[in-house]
Design a protein around this motif. Structure first.
Motif, PDB file in Angstrom:
ATOM      1  N   UNK A  11     -18.798   6.119 114.102  1.00 58.29           N
ATOM      2  CA  UNK A  11     -17.387   5.769 114.228  1.00 58.29           C
ATOM      3  C   UNK A  11     -16.496   6.920 113.781  1.00 58.29           C
ATOM      4  N   UNK A  12     -15.221   6.828 114.112  1.00 59.56           N
ATOM      5  CA  UNK A  12     -14.295   7.906 113.752  1.00 59.56           C
ATOM      6  C   UNK A  12     -13.352   7.492 112.629  1.00 59.56           C
ATOM      7  N   UNK A  13     -13.518   6.291 112.076  1.00 58.86           N
ATOM      8  CA  UNK A  13     -12.581   5.795 111.075  1.00 58.86           C
ATOM      9  C   UNK A  13     -12.488   6.712 109.864  1.00 58.86           C
ATOM     10  N   UNK A  14     -13.626   7.250 109.405  1.00 55.19           N
ATOM     11  CA  UNK A  14     -13.617   8.087 108.211  1.00 55.19           C
ATOM     12  C   UNK A  14     -12.791   9.350 108.404  1.00 55.19           C
ATOM     13  N   UNK A  15     -12.687   9.791 109.649  1.00 60.87           N
ATOM     14  CA  UNK A  15     -11.923  11.006 109.940  1.00 60.87           C
ATOM     15  C   UNK A  15     -10.484  10.719 110.335  1.00 60.87           C
ATOM     16  N   UNK A  16     -10.186   9.456 110.678  1.00 58.30           N
ATOM     17  CA  UNK A  16      -8.905   9.189 111.322  1.00 58.30           C
ATOM     18  C   UNK A  16      -8.001   8.191 110.611  1.00 58.30           C
ATOM     19  N   UNK A  17      -8.573   7.200 109.926  1.00 59.70           N
ATOM     20  CA  UNK A  17      -7.752   6.105 109.416  1.00 59.70           C
ATOM     21  C   UNK A  17      -6.677   6.567 108.442  1.00 59.70           C
ATOM     22  N   UNK A  18      -6.972   7.586 107.647  1.00 60.81           N
ATOM     23  CA  UNK A  18      -6.009   8.042 106.644  1.00 60.81           C
ATOM     24  C   UNK A  18      -5.151   9.208 107.124  1.00 60.81           C
ATOM     25  N   UNK A  19      -5.313   9.601 108.367  1.00 64.13           N
ATOM     26  CA  UNK A  19      -4.585  10.762 108.873  1.00 64.13           C
ATOM     27  C   UNK A  19      -3.229  10.395 109.460  1.00 64.13           C
ATOM     28  N   UNK A  20      -2.959   9.108 109.642  1.00 64.41           N
ATOM     29  CA  UNK A  20      -1.713   8.725 110.284  1.00 64.41           C
ATOM     30  C   UNK A  20      -1.775   9.022 111.767  1.00 64.41           C
ATOM     31  N   UNK A  21      -0.695   8.780 112.434  1.00 68.57           N
ATOM     32  CA  UNK A  21      -0.667   9.004 113.869  1.00 68.57           C
ATOM     33  C   UNK A  21      -0.545  10.470 114.224  1.00 68.57           C
ATOM     34  N   UNK A  22      -1.350  10.903 115.161  1.00 70.24           N
ATOM     35  CA  UNK A  22      -1.227  12.242 115.694  1.00 70.24           C
ATOM     36  C   UNK A  22      -0.266  12.246 116.866  1.00 70.24           C
ATOM     37  N   UNK A  23      -0.203  13.327 117.595  1.00 68.75           N
ATOM     38  CA  UNK A  23       0.692  13.390 118.750  1.00 68.75           C
ATOM     39  C   UNK A  23       0.285  12.389 119.821  1.00 68.75           C
ATOM     40  N   UNK A  31     -10.371   4.403 126.377  1.00 68.63           N
ATOM     41  CA  UNK A  31     -11.230   4.351 125.194  1.00 68.63           C
ATOM     42  C   UNK A  31     -11.168   5.587 124.307  1.00 68.63           C
ATOM     43  N   UNK A  32     -10.689   6.711 124.822  1.00 71.47           N
ATOM     44  CA  UNK A  32     -10.637   7.928 124.012  1.00 71.47           C
ATOM     45  C   UNK A  32      -9.258   8.170 123.393  1.00 71.47           C
ATOM     46  N   UNK A  33      -8.310   7.256 123.588  1.00 74.36           N
ATOM     47  CA  UNK A  33      -6.928   7.494 123.171  1.00 74.36           C
ATOM     48  C   UNK A  33      -6.802   7.705 121.667  1.00 74.36           C
ATOM     49  N   UNK A  34      -7.482   6.873 120.874  1.00 70.14           N
ATOM     50  CA  UNK A  34      -7.378   7.005 119.418  1.00 70.14           C
ATOM     51  C   UNK A  34      -7.964   8.335 118.964  1.00 70.14           C
ATOM     52  N   UNK A  35      -9.102   8.719 119.536  1.00 67.72           N
ATOM     53  CA  UNK A  35      -9.719   9.995 119.172  1.00 67.72           C
ATOM     54  C   UNK A  35      -8.833  11.167 119.577  1.00 67.72           C
ATOM     55  N   UNK A  36      -8.169  11.064 120.720  1.00 66.42           N
ATOM     56  CA  UNK A  36      -7.279  12.143 121.161  1.00 66.42           C
ATOM     57  C   UNK A  36      -6.117  12.292 120.194  1.00 66.42           C
ATOM     58  N   UNK A  37      -5.529  11.172 119.768  1.00 59.78           N
ATOM     59  CA  UNK A  37      -4.456  11.234 118.791  1.00 59.78           C
ATOM     60  C   UNK A  37      -4.952  11.806 117.470  1.00 59.78           C
ATOM     61  N   UNK A  38      -6.135  11.383 117.053  1.00 57.48           N
ATOM     62  CA  UNK A  38      -6.688  11.842 115.777  1.00 57.48           C
ATOM     63  C   UNK A  38      -7.003  13.334 115.790  1.00 57.48           C
ATOM     64  N   UNK A  39      -7.572  13.817 116.904  1.00 59.92           N
ATOM     65  CA  UNK A  39      -7.887  15.249 116.931  1.00 59.92           C
ATOM     66  C   UNK A  39      -6.616  16.084 116.884  1.00 59.92           C
ATOM     67  N   UNK A  40      -5.497  15.527 117.371  1.00 63.61           N
ATOM     68  CA  UNK A  40      -4.227  16.220 117.228  1.00 63.61           C
ATOM     69  C   UNK A  40      -3.784  16.285 115.781  1.00 63.61           C
ATOM     70  N   UNK A  41      -4.006  15.203 115.022  1.00 63.78           N
ATOM     71  CA  UNK A  41      -3.680  15.202 113.599  1.00 63.78           C
ATOM     72  C   UNK A  41      -4.540  16.202 112.833  1.00 63.78           C
ATOM     73  N   UNK A  42      -5.741  16.435 113.317  1.00 63.83           N
ATOM     74  CA  UNK A  42      -6.620  17.449 112.720  1.00 63.83           C
ATOM     75  C   UNK A  42      -6.292  18.862 113.225  1.00 63.83           C
ATOM     76  N   UNK A  43      -5.329  18.963 114.135  1.00 60.30           N
ATOM     77  CA  UNK A  43      -4.935  20.249 114.712  1.00 60.30           C
ATOM     78  C   UNK A  43      -6.066  20.927 115.460  1.00 60.30           C
TER      79      UNK A  43
END
Length: 221
Positions: A11-23, A31-43
């Motif tokens: 799962x991606x929760x450990x990398x994404x839940x505390x990062x807030x919303x990305x772009x 199905x990839x929308x949350x991961x796409x937003x999260x990878x933006x938050x990770x720059x």
């Protein structure tokens, strides 16, 4: 015939839940929308100048090197600040430094004659090998390969990496007995792959969530 092994995807929760919303991107859904937003938050990548992400576009070998180096750096893992020039056909490209860094870590290989072929699409087999190489080279932890029921990877040079990535939950098959090693990875799929990778680093104590206080750097596509 035995049932094919089933592995719960990382799962991606450990990398994404505390990062807030990305772009957010107007061309992203599914199905990839949350991961796409999260990878933006990770720059990892902020998309294209027109505001799009182009989720169906293939990821190039040059881009994949940059994406993995950015994830490793953001998670606080050590990557070489400078690395020997590994290839001749990436000179002056936006991804040259990352390609050299990834090569120094043993994450990427060339295609012969000091060529990396940075503009070629990354295949699903190559992506698995890059993920496994990035994890093992920076954590010092070997991922066991284990057998899979994928009937289409026996002849692949990346068979063991695919099996290791599968059992680590980093990749999935396209059907119960198929991995489909040859198709290119899309940008949407890439987001899920790198965020599973980031989550595995965090959950296993090898990396940390990146700071969001410094803002997003100019990281390109």
């Amino acid at each position: 015939m035995d049932d094919p092994p089933y592995v719960v995807p990382q799962g991606i929760a450990a990398a994404c839940d505390e990062m807030g919303g990305g772009p957010s991107f107007p061309d992203v859904s599914g199905p990839h929308a949350i991961a796409i937003s999260c990878q933006g938050a990770w720059a990892v990548t902020l998309g294209y100048p027109d505001g799009s992400f182009r989720p169906a576009a293939p990821v190039t070998r040059g881009q994949m090197a940059s994406f993995l180096i950015r994830v490793l750096s953001a998670a606080g893992l050590e990557v070489p600040t400078s690395a020997p020039d590994a290839f001749d056909d990436d000179e002056g490209t936006a991804h040259e430094q990352a390609i050299n860094q990834a090569a120094a870590l043993g994450v990427v290989d060339g295609v012969g004659d000091r060529r990396y072929d940075p503009g070629a699409p990354v295949t699903r087999a190559q992506a698995a090998a890059m993920l496994v190489g990035a994890y093992e080279s920076t954590t010092g932890q070997e991922l066991p390969s284990g057998a899979t029921a994928f009937a289409d990877i026996a002849a692949s040079t990346h068979r063991e990496a695919i099996e290791a990535a599968f059992h680590a939950g980093l990749v999935q098959g396209t059907a119960p007995t198929l991995y489909s090693p040859r198709p290119a990875v899309t940008r949407a799929q890439m987001a899920s792959l790198v965020m599973r990778f980031a989550a595995a680093l965090v959950l296993n104590g090898h990396g940390a969530l990146p700071s969001t206080e410094s803002g997003s750097p100019d990281i390109g596509r």
